[in-house]
Design a protein around this motif. Structure first.
Motif, PDB file in Angstrom:
ATOM      1  N   VAL A  75       4.018   2.754   1.125  1.00  0.00           N
ATOM      2  CA  VAL A  75       3.784   1.319   0.965  1.00  0.00           C
ATOM      3  C   VAL A  75       2.325   1.079   0.593  1.00  0.00           C
ATOM      4  O   VAL A  75       1.424   1.627   1.225  1.00  0.00           O
ATOM      5  N   LEU A  76       2.110   0.239  -0.427  1.00  0.00           N
ATOM      6  CA  LEU A  76       0.771  -0.135  -0.856  1.00  0.00           C
ATOM      7  C   LEU A  76       0.616  -1.652  -0.765  1.00  0.00           C
ATOM      8  O   LEU A  76       1.442  -2.395  -1.301  1.00  0.00           O
ATOM      9  N   PHE A  77      -0.427  -2.108  -0.079  1.00  0.00           N
ATOM     10  CA  PHE A  77      -0.753  -3.528   0.023  1.00  0.00           C
ATOM     11  C   PHE A  77      -1.881  -3.825  -0.961  1.00  0.00           C
ATOM     12  O   PHE A  77      -2.851  -3.061  -1.040  1.00  0.00           O
ATOM     13  N   VAL A  78      -1.777  -4.956  -1.693  1.00  0.00           N
ATOM     14  CA  VAL A  78      -2.754  -5.245  -2.747  1.00  0.00           C
ATOM     15  C   VAL A  78      -3.250  -6.687  -2.657  1.00  0.00           C
ATOM     16  O   VAL A  78      -2.454  -7.626  -2.566  1.00  0.00           O
ATOM     17  N   CYS A  79      -4.585  -6.833  -2.721  1.00  0.00           N
ATOM     18  CA  CYS A  79      -5.211  -8.149  -2.871  1.00  0.00           C
ATOM     19  C   CYS A  79      -6.232  -8.039  -3.998  1.00  0.00           C
ATOM     20  O   CYS A  79      -6.180  -7.096  -4.788  1.00  0.00           O
ATOM     21  N   MET A  80      -7.156  -8.947  -4.072  1.00  0.00           N
ATOM     22  CA  MET A  80      -8.102  -8.979  -5.194  1.00  0.00           C
ATOM     23  C   MET A  80      -9.164  -7.875  -5.090  1.00  0.00           C
ATOM     24  O   MET A  80      -9.304  -7.056  -5.974  1.00  0.00           O
ATOM     25  N   GLY A  81      -9.918  -7.857  -4.003  1.00  0.00           N
ATOM     26  CA  GLY A  81     -11.034  -6.919  -3.904  1.00  0.00           C
ATOM     27  C   GLY A  81     -10.846  -5.799  -2.904  1.00  0.00           C
ATOM     28  O   GLY A  81     -11.687  -4.913  -2.788  1.00  0.00           O
TER      29      GLY A  81
END
Length: 154
Positions: free
Chosen positions: A3-9
């Motif tokens: 599982v990979l969590f992604v936001c902007m920075g």
């Protein structure tokens, strides 16, 4: 399962999600079966630790973000991860553009997936302490739902 969590920075929301979900997975004794990571769609903070306000809010609830370092999403991530969860619509759009046509991992909004009353985890970066607490509230609820989902898939 990866599982990979992604936001902007990759310094506020996604490392918070990584740390919270990692603790849930460890507490469920599934850490040998579920791999967890986080990344950002932007490259501004690559190699830096999470925002101190995120670290402090997380620590008050028993989560440790201090060892995490920001990284940018790569095309290879779409092959390595089974589930890529974006924190908001903008990052989901960025991921959809980057996603190779032969990718077989699932791509979704973290909150929308579990119908928790909101689609996006708001970015707390330019706000006050309340924003980091709100992120934790949302991420904890979504992490519990994600763990339930993955238990059924293992």
């Amino acid at each position: 399962m990866k599982v990979l969590f992604v936001c902007m920075g990759n310094i506020c929301r996604s490392p918070t999600a990584e740390a919270v979900f990692r603790k849930y997975v460890q507490d469920a004794q599934l850490d040998t079966r579920i791999a967890i990571d986080s990344a950002g769609t932007g490259d501004w903070h690559v190699g830096k630790g999470p925002d101190q306000r995120a670290c402090q809010a997380a620590a008050r609830r028993g989560y440790d973000l201090n060892a995490l370092r920001a990284r940018q999403v790569t095309v290879e991530d779409f092959q390595r991860f089974d589930l890529i969860l974006a924190m908001d619509h903008d990052n989901l759009r960025r991921l959809q553009v980057l996603r190779p046509s032969d990718s077989h991992g699932e791509l979704d909004l973290f909150l929308r997936r579990y119908k928790l009353g909101a689609d996006a985890v708001p970015d707390p970066y330019y706000g006050g302490e309340d924003g980091f607490e709100q992120v934790l509230d949302l991420v904890e609820r979504a992490s519990a739902a994600l763990l339930d989902e993955l238990r059924g898939r293992l």
